[in-house]
Design a protein around this motif. Structure first.
Motif, PDB file in Angstrom:
ATOM      1  N   GLY A 367       0.779  -1.224   0.000  1.00  0.00           N
ATOM      2  CA  GLY A 367       0.000   0.000   0.000  1.00  0.00           C
ATOM      3  C   GLY A 367       0.811   1.273   0.000  1.00  0.00           C
ATOM      4  O   GLY A 367       0.246   2.374   0.037  1.00  0.00           O
ATOM      5  N   VAL A 368       2.155   1.179  -0.083  1.00  0.00           N
ATOM      6  CA  VAL A 368       2.979   2.382   0.000  1.00  0.00           C
ATOM      7  C   VAL A 368       3.003   3.146  -1.319  1.00  0.00           C
ATOM      8  O   VAL A 368       3.316   4.336  -1.351  1.00  0.00           O
ATOM      9  CB  VAL A 368       4.414   2.012   0.452  1.00  0.00           C
ATOM     10  CG1 VAL A 368       5.192   1.367  -0.681  1.00  0.00           C
ATOM     11  CG2 VAL A 368       5.163   3.229   0.988  1.00  0.00           C
ATOM     12  N   GLY A 369       2.695   2.473  -2.444  1.00  0.00           N
ATOM     13  CA  GLY A 369       2.642   3.181  -3.717  1.00  0.00           C
ATOM     14  C   GLY A 369       3.549   2.643  -4.803  1.00  0.00           C
ATOM     15  O   GLY A 369       3.882   3.364  -5.743  1.00  0.00           O
ATOM     16  N   LYS A 370       3.914   1.349  -4.723  1.00  0.00           N
ATOM     17  CA  LYS A 370       4.822   0.779  -5.728  1.00  0.00           C
ATOM     18  C   LYS A 370       4.177   0.764  -7.119  1.00  0.00           C
ATOM     19  O   LYS A 370       4.809   1.145  -8.108  1.00  0.00           O
ATOM     20  CB  LYS A 370       5.232  -0.634  -5.315  1.00  0.00           C
ATOM     21  CG  LYS A 370       6.029  -0.707  -4.025  1.00  0.00           C
ATOM     22  CD  LYS A 370       6.550  -2.096  -3.758  1.00  0.00           C
ATOM     23  CE  LYS A 370       5.442  -3.105  -3.528  1.00  0.00           C
ATOM     24  NZ  LYS A 370       4.638  -2.813  -2.312  1.00  0.00           N
ATOM     25  N   THR A 371       2.910   0.342  -7.190  1.00  0.00           N
ATOM     26  CA  THR A 371       2.228   0.286  -8.482  1.00  0.00           C
ATOM     27  C   THR A 371       2.066   1.680  -9.067  1.00  0.00           C
ATOM     28  O   THR A 371       2.229   1.890 -10.276  1.00  0.00           O
ATOM     29  CB  THR A 371       0.858  -0.399  -8.325  1.00  0.00           C
ATOM     30  OG1 THR A 371       1.055  -1.738  -7.858  1.00  0.00           O
ATOM     31  CG2 THR A 371       0.112  -0.441  -9.651  1.00  0.00           C
ATOM     32  N   THR A 372       1.757   2.657  -8.215  1.00  0.00           N
ATOM     33  CA  THR A 372       1.638   4.045  -8.679  1.00  0.00           C
ATOM     34  C   THR A 372       2.951   4.539  -9.261  1.00  0.00           C
ATOM     35  O   THR A 372       2.982   5.224 -10.292  1.00  0.00           O
ATOM     36  CB  THR A 372       1.208   4.954  -7.506  1.00  0.00           C
ATOM     37  OG1 THR A 372      -0.039   4.480  -6.978  1.00  0.00           O
ATOM     38  CG2 THR A 372       1.051   6.396  -7.965  1.00  0.00           C
ATOM     39  N   LEU A 373       4.062   4.164  -8.612  1.00  0.00           N
ATOM     40  CA  LEU A 373       5.377   4.551  -9.119  1.00  0.00           C
ATOM     41  C   LEU A 373       5.631   3.938 -10.496  1.00  0.00           C
ATOM     42  O   LEU A 373       6.172   4.599 -11.392  1.00  0.00           O
ATOM     43  CB  LEU A 373       6.460   4.125  -8.134  1.00  0.00           C
ATOM     44  CG  LEU A 373       7.902   4.428  -8.560  1.00  0.00           C
ATOM     45  CD1 LEU A 373       8.150   5.930  -8.567  1.00  0.00           C
ATOM     46  CD2 LEU A 373       8.909   3.733  -7.644  1.00  0.00           C
ATOM     47  N   LEU A 374       5.229   2.694 -10.687  1.00  0.00           N
ATOM     48  CA  LEU A 374       5.424   2.040 -11.983  1.00  0.00           C
ATOM     49  C   LEU A 374       4.624   2.745 -13.080  1.00  0.00           C
ATOM     50  O   LEU A 374       5.114   2.920 -14.200  1.00  0.00           O
ATOM     51  CB  LEU A 374       5.016   0.571 -11.911  1.00  0.00           C
ATOM     52  CG  LEU A 374       5.834  -0.339 -10.984  1.00  0.00           C
ATOM     53  CD1 LEU A 374       5.423  -1.795 -11.173  1.00  0.00           C
ATOM     54  CD2 LEU A 374       7.334  -0.175 -11.213  1.00  0.00           C
ATOM     55  N   HIS A 375       3.403   3.157 -12.753  1.00  0.00           N
ATOM     56  CA  HIS A 375       2.597   3.905 -13.732  1.00  0.00           C
ATOM     57  C   HIS A 375       3.300   5.204 -14.102  1.00  0.00           C
ATOM     58  O   HIS A 375       3.358   5.577 -15.286  1.00  0.00           O
ATOM     59  CB  HIS A 375       1.214   4.196 -13.157  1.00  0.00           C
ATOM     60  CG  HIS A 375       0.281   3.029 -13.187  1.00  0.00           C
ATOM     61  ND1 HIS A 375      -0.175   2.459 -14.348  1.00  0.00           N
ATOM     62  CD2 HIS A 375      -0.287   2.321 -12.172  1.00  0.00           C
ATOM     63  CE1 HIS A 375      -0.981   1.437 -14.065  1.00  0.00           C
ATOM     64  NE2 HIS A 375      -1.057   1.342 -12.748  1.00  0.00           N
ATOM     65  N   ALA A 376       3.825   5.894 -13.099  1.00  0.00           N
ATOM     66  CA  ALA A 376       4.517   7.167 -13.348  1.00  0.00           C
ATOM     67  C   ALA A 376       5.777   6.938 -14.174  1.00  0.00           C
ATOM     68  O   ALA A 376       6.112   7.740 -15.059  1.00  0.00           O
ATOM     69  CB  ALA A 376       4.864   7.832 -12.018  1.00  0.00           C
ATOM     70  N   LEU A 377       6.454   5.829 -13.915  1.00  0.00           N
ATOM     71  CA  LEU A 377       7.675   5.507 -14.644  1.00  0.00           C
ATOM     72  C   LEU A 377       7.368   5.264 -16.125  1.00  0.00           C
ATOM     73  O   LEU A 377       8.082   5.745 -17.009  1.00  0.00           O
ATOM     74  CB  LEU A 377       8.331   4.276 -14.024  1.00  0.00           C
ATOM     75  CG  LEU A 377       9.743   3.921 -14.480  1.00  0.00           C
ATOM     76  CD1 LEU A 377      10.702   5.050 -14.173  1.00  0.00           C
ATOM     77  CD2 LEU A 377      10.199   2.634 -13.792  1.00  0.00           C
ATOM     78  N   ALA A 378       6.298   4.529 -16.398  1.00  0.00           N
ATOM     79  CA  ALA A 378       5.920   4.261 -17.789  1.00  0.00           C
ATOM     80  C   ALA A 378       5.525   5.547 -18.502  1.00  0.00           C
ATOM     81  O   ALA A 378       5.858   5.750 -19.679  1.00  0.00           O
ATOM     82  CB  ALA A 378       4.775   3.257 -17.833  1.00  0.00           C
ATOM     83  N   ALA A 379       4.807   6.431 -17.793  1.00  0.00           N
ATOM     84  CA  ALA A 379       4.365   7.690 -18.403  1.00  0.00           C
ATOM     85  C   ALA A 379       5.519   8.652 -18.642  1.00  0.00           C
ATOM     86  O   ALA A 379       5.434   9.522 -19.517  1.00  0.00           O
ATOM     87  CB  ALA A 379       3.324   8.351 -17.506  1.00  0.00           C
ATOM     88  N   ALA A 380       6.612   8.473 -17.897  1.00  0.00           N
ATOM     89  CA  ALA A 380       7.743   9.403 -18.005  1.00  0.00           C
ATOM     90  C   ALA A 380       8.696   9.032 -19.123  1.00  0.00           C
ATOM     91  O   ALA A 380       9.706   9.699 -19.332  1.00  0.00           O
ATOM     92  CB  ALA A 380       8.504   9.442 -16.679  1.00  0.00           C
TER      93      ALA A 380
END
Length: 525
Positions: A367-380
């Protein structure tokens, strides 16, 4: 509390005629059993037979009492509460009615143990690492992370105090701390009989025996997973030696049969020459010709019989060798220069940079935000070819064949696609089957093929908990496939065995400090 389970001649087949297994016999008492087998071998079906959700088509399943179950997936998008997951809502509601003076007839049968249900529930949550107050019991399931839901499910099996407990992939979505707590629960001695389906080798090292479903049968191996692998490897080496010996014997028998045919033809030719030259009386020559013909027939049958025996022995030896579909690929098109910047991810306090073929693990609590980070990484990374392996393996169109699925992203030539699919273990008519008809293991390999065989191939590969729900064979195939990948790799999860196997070089660890997200770039532990 003693737990006992007996399987007697158990078989199961689906209405369409697909037979999963037959003639399974096993008796387990107060043990920790690790149940393993490839995707599609019937592990989850066997668990459903044990819990009574399914009825065997043959034989019987008898447990010494109720069976507590942790399912592989706990739905978190419904209106249930933590109390519902723990299966204590009915008891809590009855207690509330009694305290309010509105008791129903059934409420008056509450036991002293029932009156302690909330205290026991909170103690169970504490044992799995969830420090919760009474208000936690009414918390919505939708507000939980996947890891929290799993640990609450484990706490529920504790509260049941059933003689037989079944866990289906209990380490899915668990962060490292939660896994360590789960390992301690098992190592300290789970009460009764505990049956675990898992791909987690650390967890399987804590069991008393491994039960393997393979080729429609069930076999028990004493000891933890490492003992099972050692026994299996030794057996496979012996089986491969038998195959080599049987092939050598078959070649020898074929050679001897050929030599026998040549010798018989030579003898017949000499006999015919003697007859034409009248070297002996005609009666004697006819008698000897008849004897020679009978002798030749026996000689030929003897060698042909030995040849048939040698061929049968080779088939028997080959049946003992397991042939899991192997992945053998090289992906030079994914190669990126050592210092080339693949992506830059801008965060509030820093910029994270991935260069060249780096291999990075993203870790952190549930729940810390690993999946959110992956989404941001792909978008970047719009200028870089990115491939993502989703947890649900839903990249394939189930209505289209495997060949058609890859045609959209690979070479236009069917023969080229078939050649590439062959490297992922798909040959012959398999490539013409609808994706929806693939087994779990086949679907995983097909998704990997779709991801890695794109034209042009990805230079950055992003994976979110890639080993969730994979059998151990599929995990090995994933490692093999990634060994041929030469681009940048980012893997989020908690599987340290996978991190080591794929050669992780850096670790991004996510944490929260007073509701502020922190990302630390740490060396590999």
């Amino acid at each position: 509390m003693s737990g006992n389970l007996r399987l007697s001649g158990v078989g199961f087949g689906w209405p369409d005629g697909d037979q999963l297994f037959a003639g399974i016999d096993a008796t387990w008492t107060d043990q920790r059993i690790g149940l393993v087998g490839d995707n599609g071998s019937g592990k989850s079906t066997l668990l459903r037979l044990i819990t009574g959700e399914l009825v065997p088509t043959a034989g019987t399943v008898r447990a010494s009492g109720p069976v507590a179950v942790l399912p592989q997936t706990i739905a978190t998008r419904d209106r249930r509460t933590v109390s519902d997951l723990l299966a204590i809502t009915a008891t809590r509601t009855a207690i509330a009615r009694v305290l309010a003076g509105d008791a129903r007839p059934g409420d008056l049968t509450l036991s002293a143990d029932d009156w302690q249900v909330e205290e026991r529930a909170l103690a169970g949550l504490a044992r799995v690492g969830i420090a919760a107050g009474p208000d936690w019991l009414d918390r919505s399931v939708a507000s939980l992370s996947g890891g929290e839901a799993t640990m609450i499910g484990i706490a529920a099996t504790l509260l049941r105090r059933a003689p037989v407990t079944v866990w289906d992939e209990p380490t899915n979505n668990l962060d490292r701390a939660a896994r360590e707590r789960l390992y301690r629960l098992v190592a300290d001695g789970w009460p009764g009989l505990l049956i675990i389906v898992s791909h987690d080798r650390e967890l399987l090292e804590l069991v008393d025996a491994i039960a393997e479903l393979y080729s429609g049968g069930l076999r028990l191996f004493g000891g933890p997973y490492s003992s099972y692998r050692a026994t299996l490897d030794a057996e496979q080496q012996a089986a491969e030696r038998e195959v080599r010996d049987a092939r050598s014997t078959l070649r020898r028998e074929r050679r001897q049969l050929t030599e026998a045919h040549v010798a018989l033809a030579r003898r017949q030719r000499y006999a015919h020459t003697d007859y034409l030259n009248k070297r002996r009386p005609k009666v004697i020559m006819k008698l000897r010709a008849g004897e020679a013909e009978v002798s030749a027939g026996k000689y030929r049958l003897l060698h042909e019989g030995k040849l048939d025996e040698a061929a049968a022995e080779l088939r028997r030896a080959e049946d003992q060798v397991r042939t899991d579909p192997a992945i053998r690929i090289d992906l030079p098109g994914t190669e990126v220069p050592e210092r080339k910047v693949i992506t830059e991810l801008a965060l509030p306090d820093r910029t994270m940079i991935i260069r060249g073929p780096e291999r990075i693990a993203v870790t952190g609590a549930n729940g810390v935000g690993k999946t959110t980070l992956l989404h941001a990484l792909a978008a970047a990374t719009p200028a870089v070819r990115v491939g993502r392996l989703p947890q649900r393996l839903d990249l394939l169109d189930d209505r289209r064949t495997l060949l058609e699925n890859l045609a959209d992203s690979g070479p236009a030539d069917d023969n080229a696609i078939r050649a590439r699919l062959a490297r992922f273990g798909f040959r012959g008519d398999t490539v013409d089957r609808p994706a929806g008809a693939l087994s779990g293991g086949e679907r995983f390999r097909a998704t990997l093929a779709l991801l890695l065989l794109r034209d042009p191939p990805p230079q950055l590969l992003i994976m979110d908990e890639p080993t969730n729900n994979l059998d151990l064979t599929s995990v090995a195939q994933l490692v093999t496939a990634l060994s041929g990948y030469r681009g940048a790799l980012v893997v989020a999860g908690h599987d340290h065995d996978l991190f080591q196997a794929v050669g992780i070089t850096r670790r991004w660890h996510l944490s929260r400090d007073h509701d502020r997200l922190r990302l630390d770039d740490r060396p590999v532990a």
